[in-house]
Design a protein around this motif. Structure first.
Motif, PDB file in Angstrom:
ATOM      1  N   LEU A 155      21.913   3.759  -7.592  1.00 29.88           N
ATOM      2  CA  LEU A 155      20.745   3.510  -6.753  1.00 29.88           C
ATOM      3  C   LEU A 155      21.233   3.516  -5.310  1.00 29.88           C
ATOM      4  CD1 LEU A 155      17.794   2.799  -6.343  1.00 29.88           C
ATOM      5  CD2 LEU A 155      18.379   0.397  -6.675  1.00 29.88           C
ATOM      6  N   ILE A 156      21.138   4.672  -4.672  1.00 29.11           N
ATOM      7  CA  ILE A 156      21.666   4.843  -3.323  1.00 29.11           C
ATOM      8  C   ILE A 156      20.603   5.498  -2.450  1.00 29.11           C
ATOM      9  CG2 ILE A 156      23.431   5.971  -1.915  1.00 29.11           C
ATOM     10  CD1 ILE A 156      25.243   6.007  -4.373  1.00 29.11           C
ATOM     11  N   PHE A 157      20.326   4.890  -1.299  1.00 32.97           N
ATOM     12  CA  PHE A 157      19.464   5.493  -0.293  1.00 32.97           C
ATOM     13  C   PHE A 157      19.815   4.872   1.044  1.00 32.97           C
ATOM     14  CE2 PHE A 157      17.102   2.277  -2.682  1.00 32.97           C
ATOM     15  CZ  PHE A 157      16.821   1.341  -1.702  1.00 32.97           C
ATOM     16  N   ASP A 158      19.379   5.504   2.122  1.00 30.82           N
ATOM     17  CA  ASP A 158      19.702   5.039   3.463  1.00 30.82           C
ATOM     18  C   ASP A 158      18.776   3.911   3.914  1.00 30.82           C
ATOM     19  OD1 ASP A 158      21.131   5.599   6.159  1.00 30.82           O
ATOM     20  OD2 ASP A 158      18.992   5.605   6.666  1.00 30.82           O
ATOM     21  N   SER A 159      17.486   4.060   3.658  1.00 28.91           N
ATOM     22  CA  SER A 159      16.547   3.024   4.081  1.00 28.91           C
ATOM     23  C   SER A 159      15.330   2.996   3.163  1.00 28.91           C
ATOM     24  CB  SER A 159      16.114   3.241   5.536  1.00 28.91           C
ATOM     25  OG  SER A 159      15.438   4.471   5.678  1.00 28.91           O
ATOM     26  N   THR A 213       0.816  -1.214   0.000  1.00 36.02           N
ATOM     27  CA  THR A 213       0.000   0.000   0.000  1.00 36.02           C
ATOM     28  C   THR A 213       0.852   1.268   0.000  1.00 36.02           C
ATOM     29  OG1 THR A 213      -0.156  -0.052   2.412  1.00 36.02           O
ATOM     30  CG2 THR A 213      -1.938  -1.116   1.170  1.00 36.02           C
ATOM     31  N   GLY A 214       2.095   1.165   0.450  1.00 31.79           N
ATOM     32  CA  GLY A 214       2.958   2.333   0.490  1.00 31.79           C
ATOM     33  C   GLY A 214       4.380   1.958   0.854  1.00 31.79           C
ATOM     34  N   TYR A 215       5.242   2.960   0.924  1.00 33.63           N
ATOM     35  CA  TYR A 215       6.639   2.739   1.276  1.00 33.63           C
ATOM     36  C   TYR A 215       7.265   4.063   1.697  1.00 33.63           C
ATOM     37  CZ  TYR A 215       7.509   4.614  -3.408  1.00 33.63           C
ATOM     38  OH  TYR A 215       7.531   5.408  -4.523  1.00 33.63           O
ATOM     39  N   SER A 216       8.352   3.972   2.431  1.00 36.03           N
ATOM     40  CA  SER A 216       9.130   5.144   2.823  1.00 36.03           C
ATOM     41  C   SER A 216      10.555   4.975   2.335  1.00 36.03           C
ATOM     42  CB  SER A 216       9.148   5.316   4.345  1.00 36.03           C
ATOM     43  OG  SER A 216       7.884   5.663   4.837  1.00 36.03           O
ATOM     44  N   LEU A 217      11.136   6.064   1.886  1.00 32.05           N
ATOM     45  CA  LEU A 217      12.543   6.107   1.492  1.00 32.05           C
ATOM     46  C   LEU A 217      13.226   7.200   2.300  1.00 32.05           C
ATOM     47  CD1 LEU A 217      12.433   5.885  -2.408  1.00 32.05           C
ATOM     48  CD2 LEU A 217      13.487   4.242  -0.868  1.00 32.05           C
ATOM     49  N   ARG A 218      14.484   6.961   2.630  1.00 31.88           N
ATOM     50  CA  ARG A 218      15.295   7.966   3.324  1.00 31.88           C
ATOM     51  C   ARG A 218      16.595   8.132   2.555  1.00 31.88           C
ATOM     52  NH1 ARG A 218      17.191   8.114   9.639  1.00 31.88           N
ATOM     53  NH2 ARG A 218      18.607   9.866   9.380  1.00 31.88           N
ATOM     54  N   SER A 219      16.958   9.386   2.294  1.00 31.91           N
ATOM     55  CA  SER A 219      18.180   9.668   1.550  1.00 31.91           C
ATOM     56  C   SER A 219      19.411   9.514   2.441  1.00 31.91           C
ATOM     57  CB  SER A 219      18.131  11.090   0.970  1.00 31.91           C
ATOM     58  OG  SER A 219      18.151  12.048   2.008  1.00 31.91           O
ATOM     59  N   CYS A 220      20.560   9.474   1.814  1.00 27.62           N
ATOM     60  CA  CYS A 220      21.836   9.373   2.529  1.00 27.62           C
ATOM     61  C   CYS A 220      22.243  10.738   3.076  1.00 27.62           C
ATOM     62  CB  CYS A 220      22.904   8.828   1.577  1.00 27.62           C
ATOM     63  SG  CYS A 220      22.639   7.097   1.185  1.00 27.62           S
ATOM     64  N   PRO A 221      23.237  10.778   3.960  1.00 24.66           N
ATOM     65  CA  PRO A 221      23.630  12.048   4.600  1.00 24.66           C
ATOM     66  C   PRO A 221      24.538  12.923   3.730  1.00 24.66           C
ATOM     67  CG  PRO A 221      24.927  10.271   5.505  1.00 24.66           C
ATOM     68  CD  PRO A 221      23.933   9.639   4.557  1.00 24.66           C
ATOM     69  N   TRP A 222      24.098  13.232   2.524  1.00 28.92           N
ATOM     70  CA  TRP A 222      24.850  14.086   1.612  1.00 28.92           C
ATOM     71  C   TRP A 222      23.991  15.284   1.245  1.00 28.92           C
ATOM     72  CZ3 TRP A 222      25.101   9.016  -1.392  1.00 28.92           C
ATOM     73  CH2 TRP A 222      26.012   8.147  -0.791  1.00 28.92           C
ATOM     74  N   GLY A 223      24.613  16.317   0.759  1.00 24.53           N
ATOM     75  CA  GLY A 223      23.917  17.560   0.447  1.00 24.53           C
ATOM     76  C   GLY A 223      22.998  17.485  -0.755  1.00 24.53           C
ATOM     77  N   VAL A 224      22.384  18.602  -1.043  1.00 18.53           N
ATOM     78  CA  VAL A 224      21.460  18.743  -2.176  1.00 18.53           C
ATOM     79  C   VAL A 224      22.197  18.435  -3.485  1.00 18.53           C
ATOM     80  CG1 VAL A 224      20.061  20.429  -3.446  1.00 18.53           C
ATOM     81  CG2 VAL A 224      20.066  20.435  -0.951  1.00 18.53           C
ATOM     82  N   ASN A 225      21.490  17.819  -4.404  1.00 28.96           N
ATOM     83  CA  ASN A 225      21.975  17.456  -5.743  1.00 28.96           C
ATOM     84  C   ASN A 225      23.113  16.433  -5.716  1.00 28.96           C
ATOM     85  OD1 ASN A 225      20.066  19.089  -6.987  1.00 28.96           O
ATOM     86  ND2 ASN A 225      21.403  20.871  -6.901  1.00 28.96           N
ATOM     87  N   SER A 226      23.156  15.620  -4.661  1.00 32.37           N
ATOM     88  CA  SER A 226      24.092  14.493  -4.610  1.00 32.37           C
ATOM     89  C   SER A 226      23.408  13.270  -5.219  1.00 32.37           C
ATOM     90  CB  SER A 226      24.519  14.224  -3.162  1.00 32.37           C
ATOM     91  OG  SER A 226      25.297  15.288  -2.676  1.00 32.37           O
TER      92      SER A 226
END
Length: 109
Positions: free
Chosen positions: A97-101, A18-31
């Motif tokens: 394809l990089i993300f934290d979670s 029904t849904g999902y969550s994504l979290r980005s890595c600890p890098w700045g904007v436009n990384s």
């Protein structure tokens, strides 16, 4: 490389997503944050049904940003496999394809 993906196999179980969550890595904007992707489901790991697609999504373009998405194409079908697949370059212009979670929500069977 383009169309990079990460697939989850629920083995003997099934899920109705029904849904999902994504979290980005600890890098700045436009990384190397995800920008365009599809969430796809399958029962045979060969034919895939798209249940969500995001294009030029800015919600994850920053350090440790997170967002919860609802599937654009809701279904009552039970699936064994769920994958996230890049459909275009990320914010830095590469095909990483990089993300934290990544969390998946739905009915677990």
């Amino acid at each position: 490389q383009s169309n990079s993906w990460l697939c989850f196999d629920f083995k003997e179980h099934r899920i109705i997503p029904t849904g999902y969550s994504l979290r980005s890595c600890p890098w700045g904007v436009n990384s190397n944050h995800p920008k365009s992707w599809a969430i796809e489901c399958s029962n045979d790991n060969k034919s895939w049904e798209t249940v969500d697609e995001e294009k030029d999504c800015s919600y994850l373009n920053g350090s440790n940003y997170s967002h919860t998405f609802t599937m654009n194409h809701q279904t009552s079908t039970e699936f064994r496999y769920i994958r996230i697949r890049l459909t275009g370059p990320e914010w830095s212009g590469n095909n990483y394809l990089i993300f934290d979670s990544f969390e998946i929500y739905g009915q677990y069977i």
